[in-house]
Scaffold this motif. Structure first.
Motif, PDB file in Angstrom:
ATOM      1  N   UNK A  13     -15.305 -76.787   4.363  1.00 31.57           N
ATOM      2  CA  UNK A  13     -15.432 -77.715   3.240  1.00 31.57           C
ATOM      3  C   UNK A  13     -15.939 -76.975   2.009  1.00 31.57           C
ATOM      4  N   UNK A  14     -15.268 -77.195   0.902  1.00 34.49           N
ATOM      5  CA  UNK A  14     -15.693 -76.684  -0.396  1.00 34.49           C
ATOM      6  C   UNK A  14     -16.053 -77.879  -1.259  1.00 34.49           C
ATOM      7  N   UNK A  15     -17.317 -77.958  -1.641  1.00 30.55           N
ATOM      8  CA  UNK A  15     -17.772 -79.074  -2.473  1.00 30.55           C
ATOM      9  C   UNK A  15     -17.678 -78.694  -3.947  1.00 30.55           C
ATOM     10  N   UNK A  20      -9.466 -81.472  -5.632  1.00 33.30           N
ATOM     11  CA  UNK A  20      -9.676 -81.921  -4.256  1.00 33.30           C
ATOM     12  C   UNK A  20      -8.371 -81.941  -3.469  1.00 33.30           C
ATOM     13  N   UNK A  21      -8.479 -81.734  -2.165  1.00 37.44           N
ATOM     14  CA  UNK A  21      -7.300 -81.792  -1.315  1.00 37.44           C
ATOM     15  C   UNK A  21      -7.549 -81.181   0.043  1.00 37.44           C
ATOM     16  N   UNK A  22      -6.531 -81.276   0.884  1.00 36.19           N
ATOM     17  CA  UNK A  22      -6.565 -80.731   2.236  1.00 36.19           C
ATOM     18  C   UNK A  22      -5.420 -79.750   2.367  1.00 36.19           C
ATOM     19  N   UNK A  29      -8.370 -75.235   8.553  1.00 39.38           N
ATOM     20  CA  UNK A  29      -8.150 -76.398   7.693  1.00 39.38           C
ATOM     21  C   UNK A  29      -9.211 -76.337   6.599  1.00 39.38           C
ATOM     22  N   UNK A  30      -8.765 -76.327   5.359  1.00 34.83           N
ATOM     23  CA  UNK A  30      -9.683 -76.291   4.209  1.00 34.83           C
ATOM     24  C   UNK A  30      -9.629 -77.645   3.515  1.00 34.83           C
ATOM     25  N   UNK A  31     -10.812 -78.191   3.258  1.00 34.59           N
ATOM     26  CA  UNK A  31     -10.912 -79.458   2.550  1.00 34.59           C
ATOM     27  C   UNK A  31     -11.763 -79.223   1.309  1.00 34.59           C
ATOM     28  N   UNK A  43     -19.819 -84.217   2.887  1.00 27.64           N
ATOM     29  CA  UNK A  43     -19.354 -84.373   4.273  1.00 27.64           C
ATOM     30  C   UNK A  43     -18.599 -85.679   4.440  1.00 27.64           C
ATOM     31  N   UNK A  44     -19.124 -86.745   3.877  1.00 24.13           N
ATOM     32  CA  UNK A  44     -18.444 -88.043   3.969  1.00 24.13           C
ATOM     33  C   UNK A  44     -17.098 -88.000   3.248  1.00 24.13           C
ATOM     34  N   UNK A  45     -17.054 -87.364   2.084  1.00 24.92           N
ATOM     35  CA  UNK A  45     -15.792 -87.243   1.360  1.00 24.92           C
ATOM     36  C   UNK A  45     -14.788 -86.416   2.156  1.00 24.92           C
ATOM     37  N   UNK A  46     -15.260 -85.364   2.828  1.00 31.63           N
ATOM     38  CA  UNK A  46     -14.377 -84.531   3.656  1.00 31.63           C
ATOM     39  C   UNK A  46     -13.847 -85.327   4.845  1.00 31.63           C
ATOM     40  N   UNK A  47     -14.699 -86.138   5.448  1.00 31.03           N
ATOM     41  CA  UNK A  47     -14.272 -86.970   6.584  1.00 31.03           C
ATOM     42  C   UNK A  47     -13.177 -87.936   6.154  1.00 31.03           C
ATOM     43  N   UNK A  48     -13.371 -88.565   5.009  1.00 28.49           N
ATOM     44  CA  UNK A  48     -12.372 -89.511   4.503  1.00 28.49           C
ATOM     45  C   UNK A  48     -11.080 -88.804   4.089  1.00 28.49           C
ATOM     46  N   UNK A  49     -11.199 -87.614   3.509  1.00 25.64           N
ATOM     47  CA  UNK A  49     -10.007 -86.849   3.114  1.00 25.64           C
ATOM     48  C   UNK A  49      -9.204 -86.427   4.337  1.00 25.64           C
ATOM     49  N   UNK A  50      -9.892 -86.006   5.396  1.00 26.42           N
ATOM     50  CA  UNK A  50      -9.196 -85.628   6.626  1.00 26.42           C
ATOM     51  C   UNK A  50      -8.491 -86.834   7.232  1.00 26.42           C
TER      52      UNK A  50
END
Length: 90
Positions: A13-15, A20-22, A29-31, A43-50
């Motif tokens: 994860x890159x904040x 933004x993207x996957x 896998x880079x988010x 982390x929550x944003x990464x979970x939703x993006x995935x």
């Protein structure tokens, strides 16, 4: 409780990203998320993006390890690992 197989996906994860993207790079896998790594927001944003990238409800994706790390493991309920790779284009 999820029905069917589960898959654990390792992501990096890159904040605070401007774009933004996957994306999938081999087995990685880079988010990228806009949110800052404060109070679990990135982390929550990464979970939703995935979840969005996989086409599953956000409730089907749960963090298993890496709460305070850039490298995280998410469990995806109801999808096998081959389905996850296929949906991510890998």
């Amino acid at each position: 409780m999820p029905v069917g197989p589960d898959c654990v996906v390792e992501v990096r994860v890159t904040s605070r990203s401007r774009r933004p993207g996957v994306e999938v790079d081999g087995d990685l896998v880079r988010i990228r998320v806009v949110e800052a790594p404060v109070d679990g927001r990135a982390t929550e944003a990464a979970r939703r993006a995935l979840a969005a990238a996989l086409g599953v409800p956000p409730a089907s994706v749960a963090l298993t390890t890496g709460r305070r790390s850039r490298t995280k493991h998410f469990r995806v309920g109801g999808l096998g690992c081959s389905q996850v790779r296929l949906r991510l284009g890998g």
